[in-house]
Scaffold this motif. Sequence first.
Motif, PDB file in Angstrom:
ATOM      1  N   MET A   1       0.956  -1.330  -0.007  1.00  0.00           N
ATOM      2  CA  MET A   1       0.317  -0.581   0.273  1.00  0.00           C
ATOM      3  C   MET A   1       1.022   1.655  -0.115  1.00  0.00           C
ATOM      4  SD  MET A   1      -3.187   1.191   2.776  1.00  0.00           S
ATOM      5  CE  MET A   1      -2.160   0.114   4.467  1.00  0.00           C
ATOM      6  N   ILE A   2       0.158   2.474  -0.774  1.00  0.00           N
ATOM      7  CA  ILE A   2       0.960   4.177  -0.850  1.00  0.00           C
ATOM      8  C   ILE A   2       0.570   4.537   0.050  1.00  0.00           C
ATOM      9  CG2 ILE A   2       2.465   5.416  -2.155  1.00  0.00           C
ATOM     10  CD1 ILE A   2       2.549   2.868  -4.652  1.00  0.00           C
ATOM     11  N   LEU A   3       1.856   5.216   0.786  1.00  0.00           N
ATOM     12  CA  LEU A   3       0.648   6.116   1.732  1.00  0.00           C
ATOM     13  C   LEU A   3       1.883   7.560   1.181  1.00  0.00           C
ATOM     14  CD1 LEU A   3       1.465   4.154   5.258  1.00  0.00           C
ATOM     15  CD2 LEU A   3      -0.842   4.998   3.407  1.00  0.00           C
ATOM     16  N   GLY A   4       1.041   8.565   0.325  1.00  0.00           N
ATOM     17  CA  GLY A   4       1.636   9.380  -0.145  1.00  0.00           C
ATOM     18  C   GLY A   4       2.819   9.441  -0.717  1.00  0.00           C
ATOM     19  N   ASN A   5       3.705   9.243  -0.666  1.00  0.00           N
ATOM     20  CA  ASN A   5       5.525   8.990  -0.811  1.00  0.00           C
ATOM     21  C   ASN A   5       5.852   8.018   0.063  1.00  0.00           C
ATOM     22  OD1 ASN A   5       6.560  10.549   0.456  1.00  0.00           O
ATOM     23  ND2 ASN A   5       8.025  11.416  -0.575  1.00  0.00           N
ATOM     24  N   THR A   6       5.645   7.011   0.453  1.00  0.00           N
ATOM     25  CA  THR A   6       6.044   6.451   1.526  1.00  0.00           C
ATOM     26  C   THR A   6       5.240   5.032   0.893  1.00  0.00           C
ATOM     27  OG1 THR A   6       4.133   6.304   3.606  1.00  0.00           O
ATOM     28  CG2 THR A   6       7.136   7.142   3.226  1.00  0.00           C
ATOM     29  N   LEU A   7       6.153   3.837   1.275  1.00  0.00           N
ATOM     30  CA  LEU A   7       5.798   2.140   1.505  1.00  0.00           C
ATOM     31  C   LEU A   7       4.977   1.272   2.304  1.00  0.00           C
ATOM     32  CD1 LEU A   7       4.388   0.203  -1.342  1.00  0.00           C
ATOM     33  CD2 LEU A   7       7.322  -0.307  -1.434  1.00  0.00           C
ATOM     34  N   VAL A  53       7.202   4.254  21.242  1.00  0.00           N
ATOM     35  CA  VAL A  53       6.261   5.981  20.954  1.00  0.00           C
ATOM     36  C   VAL A  53       5.383   5.134  21.300  1.00  0.00           C
ATOM     37  CG1 VAL A  53       8.386   5.873  18.913  1.00  0.00           C
ATOM     38  CG2 VAL A  53       5.916   5.004  18.573  1.00  0.00           C
ATOM     39  N   GLU A  54       4.979   6.808  21.827  1.00  0.00           N
ATOM     40  CA  GLU A  54       3.420   7.463  22.132  1.00  0.00           C
ATOM     41  C   GLU A  54       2.678   7.402  21.016  1.00  0.00           C
ATOM     42  OE1 GLU A  54       3.857  10.902  24.716  1.00  0.00           O
ATOM     43  OE2 GLU A  54       4.973   9.529  25.735  1.00  0.00           O
ATOM     44  N   ALA A  55       1.866   7.293  20.910  1.00  0.00           N
ATOM     45  CA  ALA A  55       0.234   7.594  19.744  1.00  0.00           C
ATOM     46  C   ALA A  55       1.244   8.605  19.159  1.00  0.00           C
ATOM     47  CB  ALA A  55      -0.788   7.893  19.873  1.00  0.00           C
ATOM     48  N   ASN A  56       0.685   9.003  18.030  1.00  0.00           N
ATOM     49  CA  ASN A  56       1.289  10.755  16.956  1.00  0.00           C
ATOM     50  C   ASN A  56       2.657  10.919  16.764  1.00  0.00           C
ATOM     51  OD1 ASN A  56      -1.517  10.714  16.255  1.00  0.00           O
ATOM     52  ND2 ASN A  56      -2.448  11.262  18.233  1.00  0.00           N
ATOM     53  N   THR A  57       3.413  10.243  16.846  1.00  0.00           N
ATOM     54  CA  THR A  57       4.656  10.569  17.427  1.00  0.00           C
ATOM     55  C   THR A  57       5.532  10.855  15.632  1.00  0.00           C
ATOM     56  OG1 THR A  57       5.111   9.073  19.409  1.00  0.00           O
ATOM     57  CG2 THR A  57       7.174   9.803  17.736  1.00  0.00           C
ATOM     58  N   ASP A  58       6.347  11.951  15.745  1.00  0.00           N
ATOM     59  CA  ASP A  58       7.240  11.602  14.031  1.00  0.00           C
ATOM     60  C   ASP A  58       8.739  11.274  14.199  1.00  0.00           C
ATOM     61  OD1 ASP A  58       4.407  12.981  12.578  1.00  0.00           O
ATOM     62  OD2 ASP A  58       5.312  15.064  13.157  1.00  0.00           O
ATOM     63  N   ILE A  59       8.971  11.192  12.781  1.00  0.00           N
ATOM     64  CA  ILE A  59       9.908  10.080  13.230  1.00  0.00           C
ATOM     65  C   ILE A  59      10.985  10.950  11.748  1.00  0.00           C
ATOM     66  CG2 ILE A  59      11.943   8.708  12.642  1.00  0.00           C
ATOM     67  CD1 ILE A  59      10.018   7.064  13.992  1.00  0.00           C
ATOM     68  N   ASP A  60      11.660  11.646  11.805  1.00  0.00           N
ATOM     69  CA  ASP A  60      12.877  12.468  10.485  1.00  0.00           C
ATOM     70  C   ASP A  60      13.781  11.801  10.667  1.00  0.00           C
ATOM     71  OD1 ASP A  60      12.511  14.312   8.758  1.00  0.00           O
ATOM     72  OD2 ASP A  60      14.316  15.239   9.969  1.00  0.00           O
ATOM     73  N   MET A  61      13.888  11.418   9.500  1.00  0.00           N
ATOM     74  CA  MET A  61      15.148  10.823   8.858  1.00  0.00           C
ATOM     75  C   MET A  61      15.449  10.608   7.442  1.00  0.00           C
ATOM     76  SD  MET A  61      14.064   6.880   8.674  1.00  0.00           S
ATOM     77  CE  MET A  61      13.728   5.744  10.405  1.00  0.00           C
ATOM     78  N   ALA A  62      16.882  11.637   7.439  1.00  0.00           N
ATOM     79  CA  ALA A  62      17.781  12.542   7.168  1.00  0.00           C
ATOM     80  C   ALA A  62      19.010  11.920   6.001  1.00  0.00           C
ATOM     81  CB  ALA A  62      18.741  13.985   6.966  1.00  0.00           C
ATOM     82  N   LEU A  63      19.047  10.764   5.603  1.00  0.00           N
ATOM     83  CA  LEU A  63      20.557   9.951   5.176  1.00  0.00           C
ATOM     84  C   LEU A  63      20.407  10.149   3.810  1.00  0.00           C
ATOM     85  CD1 LEU A  63      18.249   6.738   7.373  1.00  0.00           C
ATOM     86  CD2 LEU A  63      19.523   8.383   8.239  1.00  0.00           C
ATOM     87  N   LYS A  64      22.183   9.818   4.080  1.00  0.00           N
ATOM     88  CA  LYS A  64      22.481  10.375   2.721  1.00  0.00           C
ATOM     89  C   LYS A  64      24.305   8.573   2.700  1.00  0.00           C
ATOM     90  CE  LYS A  64      26.391  12.754  -0.154  1.00  0.00           C
ATOM     91  NZ  LYS A  64      26.993  13.846   0.052  1.00  0.00           N
ATOM     92  N   ALA A  65      23.957   8.096   1.371  1.00  0.00           N
ATOM     93  CA  ALA A  65      24.454   6.642   1.085  1.00  0.00           C
ATOM     94  C   ALA A  65      26.515   7.293   0.523  1.00  0.00           C
ATOM     95  CB  ALA A  65      24.439   5.711  -0.224  1.00  0.00           C
ATOM     96  N   ASP A  66      27.315   6.842   0.554  1.00  0.00           N
ATOM     97  CA  ASP A  66      28.771   7.136   0.155  1.00  0.00           C
ATOM     98  C   ASP A  66      28.895   5.477  -0.459  1.00  0.00           C
ATOM     99  OD1 ASP A  66      31.287   8.344  -0.641  1.00  0.00           O
ATOM    100  OD2 ASP A  66      31.525   7.820   1.033  1.00  0.00           O
ATOM    101  N   PRO A  67      29.171   5.490  -1.670  1.00  0.00           N
ATOM    102  CA  PRO A  67      28.995   6.406  -2.694  1.00  0.00           C
ATOM    103  C   PRO A  67      27.593   6.568  -2.697  1.00  0.00           C
ATOM    104  CG  PRO A  67      29.617   4.322  -4.094  1.00  0.00           C
ATOM    105  CD  PRO A  67      29.749   4.325  -2.591  1.00  0.00           C
ATOM    106  N   THR A  68      27.539   7.760  -3.277  1.00  0.00           N
ATOM    107  CA  THR A  68      25.626   8.101  -3.986  1.00  0.00           C
ATOM    108  C   THR A  68      24.851   7.386  -4.404  1.00  0.00           C
ATOM    109  OG1 THR A  68      26.829   9.988  -5.702  1.00  0.00           O
ATOM    110  CG2 THR A  68      25.823  10.741  -3.121  1.00  0.00           C
ATOM    111  N   SER A  98       5.186   9.791   9.964  1.00  0.00           N
ATOM    112  CA  SER A  98       3.841   9.961  11.363  1.00  0.00           C
ATOM    113  C   SER A  98       3.633   8.399  11.842  1.00  0.00           C
ATOM    114  CB  SER A  98       2.731  11.223  10.761  1.00  0.00           C
ATOM    115  OG  SER A  98       3.185  12.037  10.650  1.00  0.00           O
ATOM    116  N   ILE A  99       3.453   8.811  13.200  1.00  0.00           N
ATOM    117  CA  ILE A  99       3.673   7.037  13.267  1.00  0.00           C
ATOM    118  C   ILE A  99       2.537   7.504  14.539  1.00  0.00           C
ATOM    119  CG2 ILE A  99       3.444   5.234  15.097  1.00  0.00           C
ATOM    120  CD1 ILE A  99       6.466   4.987  14.714  1.00  0.00           C
TER     121      ILE A  99
END
Length: 126
Positions: A1-7, A53-68, A98-99
């Motif tokens: 199922m796709i939710l926005g741009n997440t799977l 986590v509690e209800a309505n918790t947000d998790i922000d991921m900012a990640l980068k691979a090397d090599p890109t 958003s959880i």
Amino acid sequence: MILGNTLQEEIDTDTMEYMEQTISETLVQARGATAIDVVVKGKSKVSLGNISVEANTDIDMALKADPTTSSFRAGYINSSGIRTYITSSNGKINHEFSIANAGTYELFIEGLTTNTFNVTGGITVY
């Protein structure tokens, strides 16, 4: 199922084609920011540990691979085994999950290419 741009998907652990790398300690804090620096060995999943986590918790991921040129996905797995993730674009992920429900979730990074690569960045739980 796709939710926005997440799977979101259920996985059958009997047919997994990749190796799982487990880090013995939880890398991500239940609240606040955590720096990430892990090695992903090809098509393997790196578990970053479980967080409660509690209800309505947000998790922000900012990640980068090397090599890109490396492709990976990152996200979480709920207690029912349902995976929610985002796939990198040009070796990068910058996404907020958003959880809705309280519970324990496993955070992970999963390689999609055969090469070994490094992933750095940060994960913030709030």
